[in-house]
Write a protein that holds these residues in place. Sequence first.
Motif, short mmCIF file in Angstrom:
data_model
loop_
_atom_site.label_atom_id
_atom_site.label_comp_id
_atom_site.label_asym_id
_atom_site.label_seq_id
_atom_site.Cartn_x
_atom_site.Cartn_y
_atom_site.Cartn_z
N UNK A 29 65.27 -6.15 130.43
CA UNK A 29 64.26 -6.95 129.74
C UNK A 29 63.81 -8.10 130.64
N UNK A 30 62.51 -8.37 130.71
CA UNK A 30 61.99 -9.40 131.63
C UNK A 30 62.63 -10.77 131.44
N UNK A 31 62.87 -11.18 130.17
CA UNK A 31 63.44 -12.51 129.97
C UNK A 31 64.87 -12.60 130.49
N UNK A 32 65.59 -11.46 130.47
CA UNK A 32 66.95 -11.47 130.99
C UNK A 32 66.95 -11.51 132.51
N UNK A 33 66.01 -10.78 133.10
CA UNK A 33 65.86 -10.83 134.55
C UNK A 33 65.57 -12.24 135.01
N UNK A 34 64.68 -12.93 134.28
CA UNK A 34 64.35 -14.31 134.62
C UNK A 34 65.56 -15.22 134.47
N UNK A 35 66.34 -15.04 133.41
CA UNK A 35 67.54 -15.85 133.18
C UNK A 35 68.52 -15.69 134.33
N UNK A 36 68.71 -14.47 134.79
CA UNK A 36 69.64 -14.22 135.89
C UNK A 36 69.15 -14.87 137.18
N UNK A 37 67.86 -14.77 137.44
CA UNK A 37 67.31 -15.37 138.66
C UNK A 37 67.43 -16.89 138.62
N UNK A 38 67.19 -17.49 137.46
CA UNK A 38 67.33 -18.94 137.34
C UNK A 38 68.79 -19.35 137.48
N UNK A 39 69.69 -18.54 136.96
CA UNK A 39 71.12 -18.80 137.16
C UNK A 39 71.47 -18.76 138.64
N UNK A 40 70.96 -17.77 139.34
CA UNK A 40 71.21 -17.64 140.77
C UNK A 40 70.72 -18.88 141.52
N UNK A 41 69.52 -19.35 141.19
CA UNK A 41 68.92 -20.47 141.90
C UNK A 41 69.64 -21.78 141.65
N UNK A 42 70.45 -21.86 140.61
CA UNK A 42 71.15 -23.11 140.30
C UNK A 42 72.41 -23.30 141.15
N UNK A 43 72.73 -22.33 142.00
CA UNK A 43 73.92 -22.41 142.83
C UNK A 43 73.56 -22.15 144.29
N UNK A 44 74.35 -22.75 145.16
CA UNK A 44 74.23 -22.44 146.58
C UNK A 44 75.33 -21.45 146.95
N UNK A 45 75.22 -20.89 148.14
CA UNK A 45 76.21 -19.93 148.62
C UNK A 45 77.07 -20.60 149.67
#
Length: 838
Positions: A29-45
Amino acid sequence: MGFPPISSLSFILFLFHFHSTISSSHFCAPHQSLSLLQFKESFSINSSASVRCQHPKTESWKEGTDCCLWDGVTCDMKTGQVTGLDLACSMLYGTLHSNSTLFSLHHLQKLDLSDNDFNSSHISSRFGQFSNMILLNLNFSVFTGQVPSEISHLSKLVSLDLSRNYYPSLEPISFDKIVRNLTNLRELDLSWVNISLVVPSSLTNLSSSFSSLSLSRCGLQGKFPGNIFLLPNLESLDLSYNEGLIGSFPSSNLSNVLFHLGLSNTRISVYLENDLISTLKSLEYLSLRNSNIIKSDLSLLDNLTQLTFLDLSSNNFSGQIPSSLGSLINLSYLNLSNNQLVGPIHSQLNIFSNLKYIYLSNNLFNGTIPSFLFALPSLQYLDLHNNNLISNISELQHNSLRYLDLSNNHLHGSIPSSIFKQENLTTLILASNSKLTGEISSSICKLRFLRVLDLSNNSLNGSTPLCLGNFGNMLSVLHLGMNKLQGTIPSTFSKDNILEYLNLNGNELEGKIPLSIINCTMLEVIDLGNNKIEDTFPYFLETLPQLQILVLKSNKLQGFVKGSTAYNSFSKLRIFDISHNNFSGPLPIRYFNSLEAMMTSDHNMVYMMEKNYTGYVYSIEMTWKGVEIEFTKIQSTIRVLDLSNNNFTGEIPKVIGKLKALQQLNLSHNYLAGHIQSSLGNLTNLESLDLSSNLLTGRIPTQLGDLTFLAILNLSHNQLEGPIPSGEQFNTFDASSFEGNLGLFGSQVLKKCYSDEAPSLPPSSFDEGDDSTLFGEGFGWKAVTMGYGCGFVFGVATGYVVLRTKKPSWFFRMVEDKWNLQSKKTKKNAGRYGARRN
């Protein structure tokens, strides 16, 4: 070759079935994809976060692609909803906030965030909103704070792991809710979670189908409920390192599927006898380190044929290793250290083809170091230190060996050349009270994977191989202290090194401190003390960002120590010892202003080395409260500033009062003048203060009486005057703390003069006035001429009661003449001492 013919109807049915299958599978679902991407962007590696992690799983998360195909993401193929998120060991770094888009994934059933660094984030109460959650794993991810009671809302939860974080805490009410409400729970790991206020009896509500419970290092205390041991489906139980936990481990009616048992460092009594052993046939892991073993027969352990891990260290086992242990052919880990085992190490260990770890240290084994140990095909770690073994390692041929500690035995001769053929060796310790002689061969630099090299406390001579400075990017610990090494310090430290600990103390090294040490940007400890180094103060060391301990004592260093203009020079320095050199000029005020680690206490870490991936424990020798002591574990809370036995001049700067975490301050045997600063009263953690053998004048500040931890005080051999402050703390010091100050008086001095029974002094009833009035009316010669020595002291004290704060000019001159005579003697003795020292 063509396809077989099919009817039109069959073809239509095939297309219909294919279309139905495709239409029943949804993309993310698009909104879940967006949620995951925003989660990813909130952290550094953080690519250096863990040596175990291969790559960050979020690397595959790309906008415009199906999130159900992303690494670590699991979806329901019918609905397209994200139901699983496995981000274990993904190198994530940052704070997990309560408004994170992670919590919008309401259909999550499995969530694994273990082995990341969430930077002391609090565990959010919003975890309790995942009503379908069956697995939650937050292990080893630097969470802290209170575990929210909302976790108990996860009624479907089967597995909960909050272990090995930054000591979060769980209140008794929240703990009870978790145990009562999570009726489907089968696996619970709260290791390193503070549940010290929880009553163990609350565990009795666990379901009979419970299979795994780990509560190690939780501060749990009291009697552990016996029914937990008897849960019929119990497979794993670990209660280790709860020193206040008591109870009794049953010898019968135990689960026949129990394969993991850890009771190390508890007071739970264990009868290691036949009845118990016969019921533990499935055990693969047994850890009873420092346990309450009531009765034991080690020979019975041969029945536990499934064992792969056995730790019986730190108990009171005696006698020889029973030969029956040879039947434990699956054993890969054996720890019998810290017992009283005797005799030679028998060849029954020779059949352990799967053994990777052997720890037999701190026993009474004798005889030769058996060569068969080096022939075990799987052996990687061998620790035999602190026994009575004789060197016999000349034929060491073992290319898989990674850790070797033979220290504190009777090693002698030169370092065996066969050691240099151990290409995979990461830790080599041949140190401490051995008798190794000869030179350190440059062939040692062939050990390119070496992380720890400790050859200290031997009689090695010759020069230090230059290649040790350019060893590569693996060496973390280099300890060659307490030998007879000559020449200069290696000057070839490379830029890619990860050296954290450098100890060359107690050799005969000369020359200068090499500038290339600034390439060792990860250095935490530098100990170059007790050598013959001739140099000025090495200002370049202040650029090392991680440096915590700097010891340059007892060398031939000279010149001013001005300090840097940079505000953060030596900001992490906890121990700064440049004593017994020839430094001169004023004290380095600029450095005092930047010693941030000496201004605040850090109680979060107990030992520096326990965070180090090598497992090696730092040690240094240091003068502590006047006694030379080897600290085998350097506590991170220790703060020491020692500038004694130099030629520093000028006054003690007020800024030293900012170093509130200091525990030991030694400025003795210099030429410091002026008053003792009252700001020293701010050093509330101070345990030892030595300002002796200087030129200090004036009175002792009464503020020093507020230093309630002060155990050692030495103000002797100065030019101090006036009363010694009264109070509980000062009453604990005897006359030796104040001797050599002829202008000082007080009960401490009088006690020495009158065999600890000081005569009472008459109360003062005189008003303050000018010298002539007091001299004529209330102060006669008898108060001064009551005798010399102790009588003189008593006379001065009595005179002070009469005079309060005024002194006649003739009296001042008499004391001054007496001081000048004593001062000449003191400086003469100091000159002799300096000549010996230099």
